[in-house]
Enzyme design. Sequence first.
Site, PDB file in Angstrom:
ATOM      1  N   ASP A   9       0.855  -1.198   0.000  1.00  0.00           N
ATOM      2  CA  ASP A   9       0.000   0.000   0.000  1.00  0.00           C
ATOM      3  C   ASP A   9       0.893   1.251   0.000  1.00  0.00           C
ATOM      4  OD1 ASP A   9       0.918  -0.331   2.656  1.00  0.00           O
ATOM      5  OD2 ASP A   9      -0.861   0.616   3.509  1.00  0.00           O
ATOM      6  N   ASP A  14       6.737   1.338   2.033  1.00  0.00           N
ATOM      7  CA  ASP A  14       6.440   0.310   1.019  1.00  0.00           C
ATOM      8  C   ASP A  14       7.293   0.563  -0.226  1.00  0.00           C
ATOM      9  OD1 ASP A  14       3.531  -1.043   1.835  1.00  0.00           O
ATOM     10  OD2 ASP A  14       3.737   1.029   2.489  1.00  0.00           O
ATOM     11  N   ASN A  38      -2.408   2.973   3.369  1.00  0.00           N
ATOM     12  CA  ASN A  38      -1.874   4.299   3.711  1.00  0.00           C
ATOM     13  C   ASN A  38      -2.626   5.413   2.991  1.00  0.00           C
ATOM     14  OD1 ASN A  38       0.261   3.572   5.485  1.00  0.00           O
ATOM     15  ND2 ASN A  38       1.453   2.854   3.725  1.00  0.00           N
ATOM     16  N   THR A 122       2.870  -5.944   3.070  1.00  0.00           N
ATOM     17  CA  THR A 122       3.252  -4.786   3.887  1.00  0.00           C
ATOM     18  C   THR A 122       2.126  -3.757   3.968  1.00  0.00           C
ATOM     19  OG1 THR A 122       4.286  -3.698   1.977  1.00  0.00           O
ATOM     20  CG2 THR A 122       5.711  -5.086   3.362  1.00  0.00           C
ATOM     21  N   PHE A 164      -0.975  -0.193  12.536  1.00  0.00           N
ATOM     22  CA  PHE A 164      -1.807   0.296  11.430  1.00  0.00           C
ATOM     23  C   PHE A 164      -2.353  -0.823  10.527  1.00  0.00           C
ATOM     24  CE2 PHE A 164      -2.390   1.665   7.056  1.00  0.00           C
ATOM     25  CZ  PHE A 164      -3.310   2.684   7.221  1.00  0.00           C
ATOM     26  N   ASN A 165      -1.498  -1.716  10.011  1.00  0.00           N
ATOM     27  CA  ASN A 165      -1.965  -2.689   9.005  1.00  0.00           C
ATOM     28  C   ASN A 165      -3.037  -3.628   9.558  1.00  0.00           C
ATOM     29  OD1 ASN A 165      -0.256  -1.664   7.038  1.00  0.00           O
ATOM     30  ND2 ASN A 165       1.402  -3.108   7.508  1.00  0.00           N
ATOM     31  N   HIS A 239       9.725  -0.050   8.603  1.00  0.00           N
ATOM     32  CA  HIS A 239       8.830  -1.195   8.837  1.00  0.00           C
ATOM     33  C   HIS A 239       8.844  -2.184   7.665  1.00  0.00           C
ATOM     34  CE1 HIS A 239       6.982   2.295  10.971  1.00  0.00           C
ATOM     35  NE2 HIS A 239       6.842   1.408  11.939  1.00  0.00           N
ATOM     36  N   ASP A 240       8.466  -1.669   6.491  1.00  0.00           N
ATOM     37  CA  ASP A 240       8.221  -2.573   5.360  1.00  0.00           C
ATOM     38  C   ASP A 240       9.511  -3.142   4.756  1.00  0.00           C
ATOM     39  OD1 ASP A 240       5.623  -2.072   5.923  1.00  0.00           O
ATOM     40  OD2 ASP A 240       5.251  -0.746   4.228  1.00  0.00           O
TER      41      ASP A 240
HETATM   42  C1  BDR Z   1       2.825   0.019   8.696  1.00  0.00           C
HETATM   43  O1  BDR Z   1       1.815   1.013   8.501  1.00  0.00           O
HETATM   44  C2  BDR Z   1       2.052   1.738   7.339  1.00  0.00           C
HETATM   45  O2  BDR Z   1       1.827   3.103   7.535  1.00  0.00           O
HETATM   46  C3  BDR Z   1       3.467   1.450   6.924  1.00  0.00           C
HETATM   47  O3  BDR Z   1       3.571   1.471   5.515  1.00  0.00           O
HETATM   48  C4  BDR Z   1       3.724   0.076   7.481  1.00  0.00           C
HETATM   49  O4  BDR Z   1       3.329  -0.930   6.581  1.00  0.00           O
HETATM   50  C5  BDR Z   1       3.518   0.286  10.011  1.00  0.00           C
HETATM   51  O5  BDR Z   1       2.589   0.200  11.046  1.00  0.00           O
HETATM   52 CA    CA Z   2       2.799  -0.431   4.268  1.00  0.00          CA
END
Ligand code: BDR
Ligand code: CA
Length: 312
Positions: A9, A14, A38, A122, A164-165, A239-240
């Site tokens: 996303d 990403d 996102n 991701t 978030f995801n 993160h990703d």
């Molecule tokens: C995740 O949330 C998104 O904003 C980032 O791309 C990542 O995948 C981190 O919590």
């Molecule tokens: Ca992401």
Amino acid sequence: MRPVILDVDPGVDDALAILMALHSPELEVLGLTTVCGNVPLEQTTENALKVLELAGRTDVPVCMGAARPLAREPVHAYEVHGPKGLGEAQLPEPEAVPAGDAVDFLIEGIEARIGEVIVVATGPLTNLALAEARSPGILSQSRRLVIMGGVLHEPGNISPQTEFNFHADPHAARQVVNSGANIALVPLEAARQLWLEQDLLRWHLAGREDPIARFCAASTQTVMAFETQLYGRRGMHLHDPLAVGLSIFPQLCEIQPLWIDVEPEGELTSGQLVVDRRPFVRDDHLVGNQVKCALKINVPGFLEVFLDRLLQ
Ligand code: BDR
Ligand code: CA
């Protein structure tokens, strides 16, 4: 080369993860599948196409996935990734168009090479859950799902206890975790160890005028400003890219098998990971599914590979 599908996303991190994967000789990127996360789906798809054109890899198809989560209203992260999802980066409008449907692509891609394909997810897990619903058992026929999502015991990043995801589509997260697939999970605790200092990135970009270097500088500005405010240090978490890194170099993470499930509905907790640590309960009575959780990260080792691949 390991065949991999990136379910994304984009999203600044990403986009960095996509570039890292495309520049990794160990991986054969079969395609990108996009999902609402996102930013809305139209934008994540456009961003995926733009990143592929930036990398000169228009041979890699982009397939459009879910425009909304399974049950809840969409949530986005504009304040982290900017209004268009790629920070301050201004990439040309893409010439390519999406090649098809993400769920079909995932199913057909996994079926074509049973036991071989790694899916690195991701974003919210909506596409993967829809693939499992359309073709039950398909996720177990992948080699592995590497998922960036969830938080084990630290504070969340979108609500007190959620990441978030998983928060964005908790029902999908639950279905995927319980699909029986071989899952490697990158929870927020792992990603929070991986901090990219702004100065380190600048040092690597110094003297470079090529499009990828310009993209890395511009795309990371918004998220670095956001995270600098939160943490009082100039930089951002990766993160990703960590999920892509884990699909290539599992030895860079200490892995612990944990039984987990996902709370889909709680008023304050939807998307929360539930870890079943009960020592006195038989495995087949523990909740959820056993996943391999990345816990401790070899940060210098990962950063070296990340920067080397990203900016090769
Ligand atoms: C995740 O949330 C998104 O904003 C980032 O791309 C990542 O995948 C981190 O919590
Ligand atoms: Ca992401």
